[in-house]
Structure formats: structure tokens, C-alpha cells
Design a protein around this motif. Structure first.
Motif: not given
Length: 494
Positions: A90-93, A136, A138-139
Motif C-alpha cells: 500500500p505504501n508504494l506507487s 499511491l 493506499a489512496d
């Protein structure tokens, strides 16, 4: 032309035959449903196809080449799997996820971000996915995360994509969007294995179906040549019946809970509803209508900014889950794995976790009554296998959900709130959960069910409330035409 050919595959654990010898063939561009109750052998089959399990007999071939080397070998051979719970970082593009473990490299062996972005954008353009390589993960909403997982599979030249309960957390519109993506895959010759307990989706998107029961293939054929009743009959076996709406035997009693003008800024406002003894009220609506956020306030997990909660005619302020429990309120949360269960602990430990004080005597836990209570829950909810020492994380999803329900029933609540209680649960387990609800109702409990499953809502509800954009938009009767109810839920969000 067959793209996947799994011939004579079986799996035995000791003396237990988890999957009996069978063939599984898939054509290019075909969408195949794999259906079965918990314990039918679906998970074992998927693990063999993905390389997580080596078959006891048989082999898996893609385009005529036998696969080996575990999961890595099967991925390299053209098989990918998209699981119910996201496997993305989740914290990667988006681009970083697409190339995770196989980044393009430039001079001096350094990762070439420019090439990574360009190749990711080219793949996104080819498949018409509305994301940016720099987003991202997560977004992104859940449906777009699913699309990114599909892109990741295609980046690895997947010819067969397995989808395990892909729509469990999606709204109506997101399901349609995902199905559009699957149709594009079909047109490109990618074969899809679609594992789902949602019958409407199976008949809408799948070409063929394989039905498993007790580790054996019991039916295989064209979806257009069967119907729901026949599918359920094959799943459950002779003498078993599909769930039907229970006949009303008693009328709802006195009002237990009343909510007036309840609101929490940014989430919901002016919520008015009541719960009565011996009544099931279903709160439905599109995902994103903030139903979960509302029930969290009833359990003290969050606090409302306005409005009143009245219990037995007396206004109460519920400031914590502990206080809610002391008032006789139980909440079976939506995410059993993150919020509901201790996955590394035993079935018995989970079933009794919320009710330990009642087993205390002189500051000592009474082991005999605890064992009796655990075994009673296991039998009453038909939890399989019926072993109180079984680690919960090793159980199927349906049996985990029954353990979670049993955990809260052990507190003998007066008000039971269930948030999406049958997501990812097969027909047999649903029957057991619905039976438990009816038993609770018969004992006079007030039950509030949050559900996105319209068929479920019409099956169990005494009253249906439709929530949209943080407000209760309408109340409908459970015998309203199915199409009208779906239209009201969908239209309420427009």
C-alpha cells in the motif's frame, strides 16, 4: 484451444483426501466459476494451480508446458492469483507495485524509474485503466486496487488469472467496473478462474462452472444450461436445501433501543431508528454510505457529535466498547481478521475471549465450564472441524465467521449488531449463521444487520432501511420486488 490443462490432480494429507483426482481444463478467453461450500476442496485446487501445494498425483500445464518450481515457477509459467485480501504494497506507487521484484535497471545496475514509469503507463493505456503510475496504492479505492493487481498479473504475461472472491468489498458499480475489466481480459484471450459465493455474479460474468463437494468434482458445464437451485443442490448434496426466508412465528416486542438525530461530522447525520425485541432490522446501501461508521458509534468505538441513544427508555452515553458490552450490546465487526479474531489462538480461546469474567470464581478461571461453553458454541454453530483446540487462522472463512459470531453470543447480548456477517461465506455457512440469527430473534434479542447483499437482506429482514450519503433515505418492506429494492439502493446514491 486449451491454455490450462490440469490432469489427474489430487492432494492427500496423511489419510485425508482433500482433493480427489480430477481434470481441470480452461480455454483461452474463458471465465470459469469454481463453486463449493467451505471444505469442498476449492482452496486445495487453487493452491495446486498456483504452485503453493505440489499435487499428490497429476500435473498442471499451461500451453502444453508442465509447471514446477512452486509459486515462482507457476507465475513464470503464466498463472497469477488475485486474492480476496490485497497483496499489493500500500505504501508504494502503482508502478512500483507492477514491477515489484523485477525492476528495470539502467547504468550501474540501478533501478531505472523512467523506464518503469514509461512501461507502466504503456500497460495502463493498453488496458484503459484509470490510474496513474505515480498514484499511491493506499489512496486508491478498492476496485482500482483490484485493477492494479490485474495489471501486475499482465505485466508478468499471465495467461490464466485466478480471482478469489474479487468483489467481496465492492459496491454495485465497482462490481460492474471489475466485470468490464474481466470482459476485456476475455477479449485478449486471458482465461479467468472466478471463485465466488455470489450467485448473481456467477450467472452474469462466467461462461462455465466447476462445482466441488467433499473434494470431488460433482458437476461441470455451461452456466447458461443450469440455474441457481441446481447449483446449490450440487454444492450441498442430496437432502440439503437452499436457505429460504423463515416464516414469521412471533411479532416484535417492546422497543429496546431508540436513536434520534444521531450524527458524526463528516460521516453521517440525523440518523433515526429503533430496534425492538425479537426483530431483525437490516441497514443496507452502497459501500461508502457510512453504515459502518454509524454502528461503531452504537458500540462506543467512535463517539457521535450530536443526537441521543436511548436504551429501555433511558438516555445513555456509550463512551467505549466495554461500556457497550455492559449495556448488553455486541458488535460482530466487518473485518474478522483485523478486528474480530485472534488468528494465532485456538477456537476455544476466541469463543470465550469476550466473556471471560463470567467464568471467574475467586479470581480463578473455571476450566470445566469454559470447555463446556466452547463445545456448546461449536456444536450450536456447526463449526468445522469441531475441535476447540484448532487454531482459528487455519479454519476456512465461513468457520472463522462462525467463531466470531459465537464469541459475541457467549456474552448473552440483548442487542446484536452484525456488520456484513456473510461476506466471503458459502451457502452452507450462511445457513448456519442465519439459523443462529433466528434463534437469537426467538429468544427476544434485537438484531441490527449491516449488509450490501440485497438477496440476504430480503431473506432475513423484518424491516429494511436504506442508507445513502450518511443518511437513512428510505424504509422498505422485505417483500418488496427485488428489482425495486436494487433500484432504490442504487438510485439513492445518485
Amino acid at each position: 484451444m486449451s491454455v490450462l490443462n490440469a490432469s489427474g490432480i489430487s492432494k492427500t494429507f496423511g489419510t485425508f483426501e482433500a482433493l480427489k483426482s480430477q481434470d481441470f481444463t480452461l480455454e483461452a478467453g474463458e471465465v470459469r466459476a469454481v463453486i463449493g461450500s467451505n471444505g469442498a476442496g476449492k482452496t486445495t485446487m487453487i493452491k495446486i494451480l498456483t504452485g503453493a501445494h505440489a499435487p499428490t498425483t497429476g500435473q498442471v500445464m499451461v500451453d502444453g508446458t508442465a509447471l514446477s518450481g512452486g509459486p515462482a515457477g507457476h507465475i513464470a509459467g503464466g498463472i497469477a492469483c488475485i486474492y480476496q485480501h490485497s497483496s499489493l504494497a500500500p505504501n508504494l506507487s502503482v508502478a512500483e507495485n507492477l514491477f515489484l521484484g523485477q525492476h528495470p535497471r539502467g547504468r550501474f545496475g540501478l533501478i531505472s524509474r523512467k523506464e518503469m514509469i514509461n512501461r507502466a503507463q504503456a500497460l495502463i493505456n493498453t488496458h484503459g485503466t484509470q490510474v496513474s503510475p505515480n498514484d499511491l496504492v493506499a489512496d486508491l479505492p478498492t476496485v482500482k486496487q483490484k485493477e492494479v493487481e490485474i495489471l501486475k498479473a499482465l505485466m508478468r504475461s499471465a495467461k490464466v488469472i485466478l480471482m478469489d472472491e474479487p468483489t467481496a468489498w465492492l459496491s454495485f458499480r465497482e462490481v460492474e467496473r471489475l466485470h468490464d475489466t474481466i470482459r476485456k481480459l476475455m477479449a485478449q484471450g486471458v482465461a479467468v478462474v472466478y471463485i465466488s459465493h455470489i450467485m448473481d455474479e456467477i450467472f452474469r460474468i462466467c461462461d462455465t462452472a466447476s462445482i466441488l463437494r467433499d473434494g470431488a468434482l460433482v458437476w461441470e458445464g455451461q452456466v447458461a444450461e443450469t440455474d441457481r437451485a441446481q447449483v446449490v443442490g450440487h454444492m450441498l448434496g442430496p437432502g440439503q436445501a437452499d436457505t429460504k426466508r423463515a416464516a414469521a412465528t412471533t411479532k416484535a416486542g417492546a422497543e429496546i433501543l431508540s436513536i434520534q438525530g444521531l450524527g458524526r461530522k463528516g460521516y453521517f447525520e440525523d440518523i433515526n431508528l429503533s430496534l425492538r425485541k425479537g426483530e431483525i432490522v437490516c441497514l443496507t446501501g452502497l459501500i461508502g454510505s457510512n453504515r459502518t461508521e454509524m454502528v461503531r458509534c452504537l458500540f462506543g468505538t467512535d463517539r457521535p457529535d450530536s443526537g441521543t441513544i436511548t436504551l429501555h427508555g433511558k438516555e445513555v452515553r456509550i463512551s467505549s466498547p466495554r461500556e457497550a458490552m455492559s449495556l448488553g450490546i455486541a458488535l460482530v465487526p466487518e473485518d474478522r481478521r483485523q478486528e474480530g479474531l485472534f488468528l494465532s489462538h485456538t477456537m476455544s480461546e476466541n469463543l470465550l475471549a469476550a466473556a471471560l469474567p463470567k467464568f471467574l470464581q475467586r479470581h480463578m478461571l473455571q476450566r470445566a465450564p469454559m470447555a463446556q461453553a466452547a463445545n456448546s458454541n461449536i456444536a450450536g454453530l456447526n463449526i468445522q472441524p469441531p475441535d476447540p483446540e484448532k487454531v482459528v487462522g487455519t479454519l476456512s472463512g465461513g468457520n472463522q465467521q462462525k467463531v466470531l459470531l459465537g464469541k459475541w453470543l457467549e456474552t448473552t447480548p440483548e442487542i446484536v449488531i452484525l456488520d456484513e456477517p456473510t461476506v466471503g461465506v458459502d451457502v452452507g455457512a450462511k445457513n448456519d449463521i442465519y439459523s443462529a440469527m433466528q434463534e437469537l430473534k426467538g429468544k427476544g434479542a434485537a438484531i441490527l444487520v449491516v449488509s450490501s447483499d440485497v438477496e440476504e437482506v430480503q431473506l432475513i429482514a423484518d424491516r429494511i432501511l436504506i442508507m445513502s450519503k450518511g443518511k437513512i433515505a428510505q424504509e422498505m418492506a422485505p417483500d418488496s420486488p427485488h428489482e425495486e429494492l436494487v433500484a432504490q439502493i442504487s438510485g439513492a446514491a445518485t
